[in-house]
Structure formats: C-alpha cells, structure tokens
Design an enzyme around this catalytic site. Sequence first.
Site, short mmCIF file in Angstrom:
data_model
loop_
_atom_site.label_atom_id
_atom_site.label_comp_id
_atom_site.label_asym_id
_atom_site.label_seq_id
_atom_site.Cartn_x
_atom_site.Cartn_y
_atom_site.Cartn_z
N LYS A 13 0.82 -1.23 0.00
CA LYS A 13 0.00 0.00 0.00
C LYS A 13 0.84 1.26 0.00
CE LYS A 13 -2.47 -0.93 3.66
NZ LYS A 13 -1.90 -2.27 3.91
N ARG A 88 -9.56 2.51 8.96
CA ARG A 88 -9.13 1.13 9.17
C ARG A 88 -10.21 0.29 9.84
NH1 ARG A 88 -4.14 0.22 12.80
NH2 ARG A 88 -4.98 -1.89 12.72
N ARG A 127 11.55 -10.73 4.81
CA ARG A 127 12.33 -9.48 4.90
C ARG A 127 13.50 -9.61 5.87
NH1 ARG A 127 7.57 -5.12 4.70
NH2 ARG A 127 7.29 -5.76 6.86
N ARG A 161 13.03 -8.78 11.85
CA ARG A 161 12.33 -8.09 12.94
C ARG A 161 11.27 -9.01 13.54
NH1 ARG A 161 9.90 -2.57 10.85
NH2 ARG A 161 8.62 -4.12 9.82
N ARG A 172 -1.38 -10.35 12.55
CA ARG A 172 -1.72 -9.06 11.93
C ARG A 172 -2.80 -9.25 10.87
NH1 ARG A 172 3.94 -6.90 9.96
NH2 ARG A 172 2.67 -5.25 9.02
#
Length: 217
Positions: A13, A88, A127, A161, A172
């Site tokens: 996004k 949201r 990542r 992370r 999430r």
Amino acid sequence: MRIVLVGPPGAGKGTQAAYLAKNLAIPHISTGDLFRANISQGTPLGVEAKSYMDAGNLVPDSVTIGMAEDRMEQADAAGGFLLDGFPRNLGQAEALDEYLKAKNLTLDAVLDLEVPEDEVVKRIAGRRICRNDSSHVFHAEYNKPKAEGVCDVCGGDLYQRDDDREETVRKRLEVYHTETEPIIDYYKEQGLVVTIPALGKVEEVTERSMAALQRGK
C-alpha cells in the site's frame, strides 16, 4: 480525486500510494505520517495520542479521526487526496463519510489491493533488515544479499524483525480480517470498490490502478 487505499499488510500500500499520489498530483495521507507529524509537532492530538501510546494503550478512533480531518483541511488536499491506512475500521469509515458529507464532498474510489494470504506471509516473513541502517532491506527470496546474512551496502548483519516473523504476520492478518475487511463491504454497498490484483511488478500494479481509476471517471 478522493481515494481510499485498502489491502492487507504486505500488499504494498505505501509504495502504491506514493506512485498513485504522484501520478494524480494529490497528497498521500498515511496514518503513520499523521501520527509522526502530530507527535513531533506537539499538537494537542499528538500529545493525546502519545499519552495513550506511552501507556501501552490503543489510540482511540476519535484521535485518529481528528488527525485525518485536520490533514484533509490543509490547502494541498483541496483538490483531492489519497488515504492510506485510514479508515481502518467501520467507525472510522462512517466518520469519514460524515466529514465529507458536511463538506459536500464524496469519495471517487476505494482501491482494494488484493494479494493471496500465503504471498503476504512470504513477502513479510522473508524481509531482512540491516542492523546498521534500517533503510537497507533485503528479502530471503526476492532480493537476496550476495552473502547470506550480510548487507551488500555496508557489510552489517541482517536480521528478521519480530514484527516480520510468520506467527506475528498471521496475527496481523487476523486483525485485518476482523477490523478492516468489513469496510470493503461497506464501500461496495456504495459502489466505490475497485479490486486491483497486486501481484507483479510495482509499475504493473500502478498501471492497473490508474487504468481502473480512468475507467471509473
């Protein structure tokens, strides 16, 4: 144009918002930027938000809505804006509608970036970030460093992370399904939703989005 951008974590996004806002010559308004700006400037809303965050509590919708409305009042947003991360949830979507109605304005489109859940997990969990400079980002599959675990740019250690671990990503996604997905149905009832397949190169996704917006005019 007045656009809302939605999609799960890892859908790209932020990247798409920046490209679209530039192409459409409208400001990109992201929730993260709103919070950082208000907190760093010490605005009343920023002070209130920080008090909740420092206590480890969620910031109430009323604060987020207030920040978004203040930003939409700024001169550069008079001709339109692209909202990224707001609304949201349903409460925020209803508040946005009320704000726009009071201004005699309407949304032009809600772009829903669609990415399969397994791809979202792969994108985020792969990542790797440099400990020396967090702007140096690699990916275990899509953008591998030359030497495993070593940053190509500065030689620093690469790490994953905690927020990027698979179990955290799936949590999430659960929050997204529960809180944010209902706004897609809400906007579908208004005939505003355009679903954009978000797999492929960044430029390809931007082209799909721009084409969809042009068709909607």
